[in-house]
Scaffold this motif. Structure first.
Motif, short mmCIF file in Angstrom:
data_model
loop_
_atom_site.label_atom_id
_atom_site.label_comp_id
_atom_site.label_asym_id
_atom_site.label_seq_id
_atom_site.Cartn_x
_atom_site.Cartn_y
_atom_site.Cartn_z
N MET A 390 0.82 -1.21 0.00
CA MET A 390 0.00 0.00 0.00
C MET A 390 0.85 1.26 0.00
O MET A 390 1.70 1.45 0.87
N ASN A 391 0.61 2.14 -0.99
CA ASN A 391 1.32 3.41 -1.06
C ASN A 391 1.00 4.30 0.14
O ASN A 391 -0.08 4.19 0.74
N ILE A 392 1.92 5.20 0.45
CA ILE A 392 1.74 6.13 1.57
C ILE A 392 1.42 7.50 1.00
O ILE A 392 2.26 8.13 0.35
N ARG A 393 0.19 7.97 1.21
CA ARG A 393 -0.22 9.29 0.73
C ARG A 393 0.31 10.36 1.68
O ARG A 393 -0.03 10.36 2.86
N ILE A 394 1.09 11.28 1.14
CA ILE A 394 1.72 12.30 1.97
C ILE A 394 1.07 13.67 1.78
O ILE A 394 0.73 14.34 2.74
N ILE A 395 0.90 14.12 0.54
CA ILE A 395 0.23 15.39 0.28
C ILE A 395 -0.85 15.15 -0.77
O ILE A 395 -0.57 14.63 -1.86
N ARG A 396 -2.08 15.55 -0.44
CA ARG A 396 -3.21 15.41 -1.36
C ARG A 396 -3.74 16.79 -1.74
O ARG A 396 -3.68 17.74 -0.95
N TYR A 397 -4.31 16.89 -2.91
CA TYR A 397 -4.79 18.17 -3.42
C TYR A 397 -5.82 18.85 -2.52
O TYR A 397 -5.76 20.08 -2.35
N PRO A 398 -6.77 18.13 -1.90
CA PRO A 398 -7.72 18.84 -1.03
C PRO A 398 -7.04 19.57 0.12
O PRO A 398 -7.54 20.60 0.58
N GLU A 451 -13.48 28.62 11.91
CA GLU A 451 -13.85 27.35 12.56
C GLU A 451 -14.32 26.33 11.53
O GLU A 451 -14.04 25.13 11.66
N ALA A 452 -15.03 26.78 10.51
CA ALA A 452 -15.50 25.86 9.46
C ALA A 452 -14.33 25.26 8.69
O ALA A 452 -14.33 24.05 8.37
N ILE A 453 -13.34 26.06 8.38
CA ILE A 453 -12.17 25.57 7.64
C ILE A 453 -11.36 24.62 8.51
O ILE A 453 -10.89 23.58 8.04
N ARG A 454 -11.22 24.96 9.78
CA ARG A 454 -10.48 24.08 10.69
C ARG A 454 -11.19 22.73 10.83
O ARG A 454 -10.55 21.67 10.86
N HIS A 455 -12.51 22.78 10.92
CA HIS A 455 -13.28 21.54 10.99
C HIS A 455 -13.09 20.72 9.72
O HIS A 455 -12.87 19.49 9.79
N GLU A 456 -13.15 21.37 8.58
CA GLU A 456 -13.03 20.65 7.32
C GLU A 456 -11.65 20.01 7.20
O GLU A 456 -11.53 18.88 6.71
N ARG A 457 -10.64 20.71 7.61
CA ARG A 457 -9.29 20.15 7.58
C ARG A 457 -9.20 18.93 8.48
O ARG A 457 -8.61 17.91 8.11
N ARG A 458 -9.79 19.02 9.65
CA ARG A 458 -9.78 17.88 10.58
C ARG A 458 -10.43 16.66 9.97
O ARG A 458 -9.92 15.54 10.07
N ILE A 459 -11.57 16.84 9.31
CA ILE A 459 -12.34 15.72 8.78
C ILE A 459 -11.72 15.16 7.50
O ILE A 459 -11.55 13.95 7.36
N GLU A 460 -11.39 16.03 6.57
CA GLU A 460 -10.84 15.57 5.29
C GLU A 460 -9.52 14.84 5.48
O GLU A 460 -9.25 13.86 4.79
N LEU A 461 -8.71 15.30 6.41
CA LEU A 461 -7.36 14.75 6.60
C LEU A 461 -7.27 13.88 7.84
O LEU A 461 -6.17 13.61 8.34
N ALA A 462 -8.40 13.39 8.33
CA ALA A 462 -8.42 12.63 9.58
C ALA A 462 -7.52 11.41 9.52
O ALA A 462 -7.45 10.70 8.51
N VAL A 463 -6.82 11.17 10.60
CA VAL A 463 -5.95 9.99 10.79
C VAL A 463 -4.81 9.98 9.77
O VAL A 463 -4.26 8.93 9.47
N GLU A 464 -4.47 11.15 9.25
CA GLU A 464 -3.33 11.22 8.34
C GLU A 464 -2.11 11.75 9.10
O GLU A 464 -1.58 11.05 9.94
N TRP A 465 -1.70 13.02 8.92
CA TRP A 465 -0.39 13.38 9.43
C TRP A 465 -0.32 14.58 10.38
O TRP A 465 0.55 14.60 11.23
#
Length: 516
Positions: A390-398, A451-465
């Motif tokens: 399995m590849n390791i995703r480091i930086i994603r466009y979102p 707060e909305a942007i911080r929430h979105e970052r938390r959810i979209e990138l959850a359990v990543e880095w």
């Protein structure tokens, strides 16, 4: 899915690492004395040397194993150690509960393994400079390798400065071990090197590589990493400029559905900016040499058919509760499972069990596993069960869209921020069964939008880095972690202590971080 180049690169890396891991790791473990002999670094050409860096990047301490997960992930409120209560109690005490111990072996491994490829990058850059001074003109291929060396040196120093703050700045080829016994440089000096390295990488790296070179660092990876380094410094204008450069390049998009991104079918998809390439064989330990233990460390912990890994880096119930009602990313982030010993409790979502399976686990402390490393059962049959491919995703466009959104909002550009935020939410919304889920954010209040942007970052990138580092740079780490029950956190825990072994070897040259 894996290109011919990847196989060749990994074979090269596997051969090189036998020598490189011994030479580099031993190098940083020895006393500051003795001679570093020419040729100890594996590889007789610039390209071979840079390939050895790629091999190391997916290794145990930098991204692929427990030291990396400890430093980057477990310290946040959204992740816990996982596994069983009796497994890794020292890790729980140190990284979950913030009882920092400078003698911790994982801490030392993270520190030394980030420095080892820095040495290789320095060697490449020094040898190239010597060749140019002697009248040699670097070829276009060699200039691209130079860009890769600058990129990885910046990447690794970014790891170190975030984790430890002030560290020794070694930006030269080492010919004698005593040369590395130098005082710490300030964080500002480390970031100045990062900025210079990434500016050089942006000039030298290609927009795209040929398909056979999939996975090599590009201009987009360098510019995106630069945006992330500005983000860590809350440098809003440079952060926005770098992120919008990537967005306006048109190189990346969100056309891959969220439920495919982290499956094997989603590897190197159109949103992938930096992704470390892994493959596998049917036998061990060869799989770990050409692949990574990243999925193994986090896979379902059980026995028999469901022995897919060790069950570390487990999402918490705090994270589960943070998803908005109907957000389909919840079921693509949390891997639910069934406990056979408790017939009255259902710990899995029967609507969204991956591949039609019902994962089974027993004797684990967590309620969820990380679904972002969940592997295809057909590939488990083809290879070993532990997901070394399995590849390791480091930086994603979102993430770049959300970086741009955050910076734009802080600079008073609410409409621009809303546009970037909506792009991320719109992609997730396409999978929702409820048409009212994930409504468009419309507020132009800077604080509400923040707060909305911080929430979105938390959810979209959850359990990543980067969740822990986000809390630190936002200045809310103590508030958020205490609310989640991680009451051991204090302001001094934003930085880890330097490994005590490095302090001891320096004979007083290297000074421990404050309050340790």
């Amino acid at each position: 899915m894996k290109k011919i180049y990847l196989k060749l690169l990994n074979v090269c890396a596997a051969v090189l690492l036998i020598t490189a891991q011994t030479a580099c790791s031993d190098y940083f473990d020895q006393e500051p004395q003795g001679q570093w002999l020419q040729g100890e670094n594996a590889g007789g050409s610039y390209q071979v040397d840079v390939f050895s860096i790629y091999g190391r990047m997916k290794g145990w301490a930098i991204t692929g194993g427990i030291p990396a997960i400890n430093v980057h992930s477990i310290r946040s409120e959204d992740v816990e150690k996982g596994s069983s209560l009796n497994d890794g109690t020292d890790v729980m005490n140190m990284y979950d509960n913030f009882n920092y111990n400078a003698a911790d072996g994982n801490l030392s491994g993270y520190y030394t393994d980030n420095y080892a490829p820095i040495h290789t990058a320095n060697t490449i850059l020094s040898d190239m400079a010597d060749a140019v001074a002697a009248g040699t003109t670097l070829t276009p291929d060699e200039l691209q390798v130079k860009g890769e060396a600058h990129f990885f040196r910046a990447f690794l120093y970014f790891n170190l400065v975030r984790a430890f703050g002030e560290v020794p700045l070694i930006d030269f080829k080492v010919t004698d071990a005593a040369q590395t016994n130098i005082p710490k440089s300030s964080a500002a000096e480390i970031y100045a090197l990062i900025d210079a390295d990434l500016a050089e990488a942006e000039e030298l790296l290609p927009i795209r590589w040929e398909n056979k070179f999939v996975g090599r660092a590009t201009w987009g990876a360098a510019r995106s990493l630069h945006a992330k380094t500005y983000m860590m410094r809350n440098d809003w204008q440079n952060m926005l400029t770098a992120a919008t450069d990537v967005i306006n390049s048109g190189l990346y998009d969100l056309n891959t559905p969220f439920n495919q991104i982290f499956r094997e079918i989603g590897e190197n998809c159109s949103e992938s900016i930096l992704e470390f390439q892994c493959t596998s064989t049917a036998a061990q330990p060869a799989s770990t040499e050409i692949g990574s233990q990243y999925a193994e460390v986090q896979g379902v912990r059980n026995q028999g058919d469901w022995d897919l890994g060790w069950g570390w880096n487990a999402p918490t119930e705090v994270l589960a509760a943070a998803f908005e009602e109907g957000d389909p990313r919840k079921d693509e982030t949390l891997l639910y499972f069934k406990k056979p010993s408790d017939s009255t409790r259902v710990d899995y979502n029967p609507v969204n069990t991956p591949y039609g399976e019902t994962p089974i686990a027993e004797e684990v402390m967590c309620r969820y596993f990380n679904k972002k490393v969940y592997t295809d059962p057909a590939m488990r049959l083809q290879f070993t069960k532990h997901g070394f491919w399995m590849n390791i995703r480091i930086i994603r466009y979102p993430e770049i869209l959300l970086i741009a959104a955050e910076a734009a909002n802080e600079l008073g550009q609410a409409n621009t921020a809303l546009d970037y935020l909506e792009q991320v939410r719109a992609r997730a919304r396409k999978l929702a069964t409820d048409p009212s889920a994930l409504p468009r954010i419309t507020t132009t209040s800077q604080s509400e939008l923040r707060e909305a942007i911080r929430h979105e970052r938390r959810i979209e990138l959850a359990v990543e880095w980067d969740r822990f580092y986000d809390l630190v740079r936002w200045g809310v780490a103590e508030q958020v972690l205490h609310a989640a029950g991680k009451t051991g956190y204090q302001a001094r825990h934003a930085l880890l202590p330097l490994p005590q072994s490095e302090i001891d070897k320096s004979n007083g040259v290297l000074v421990q971080n404050p309050n340790y």
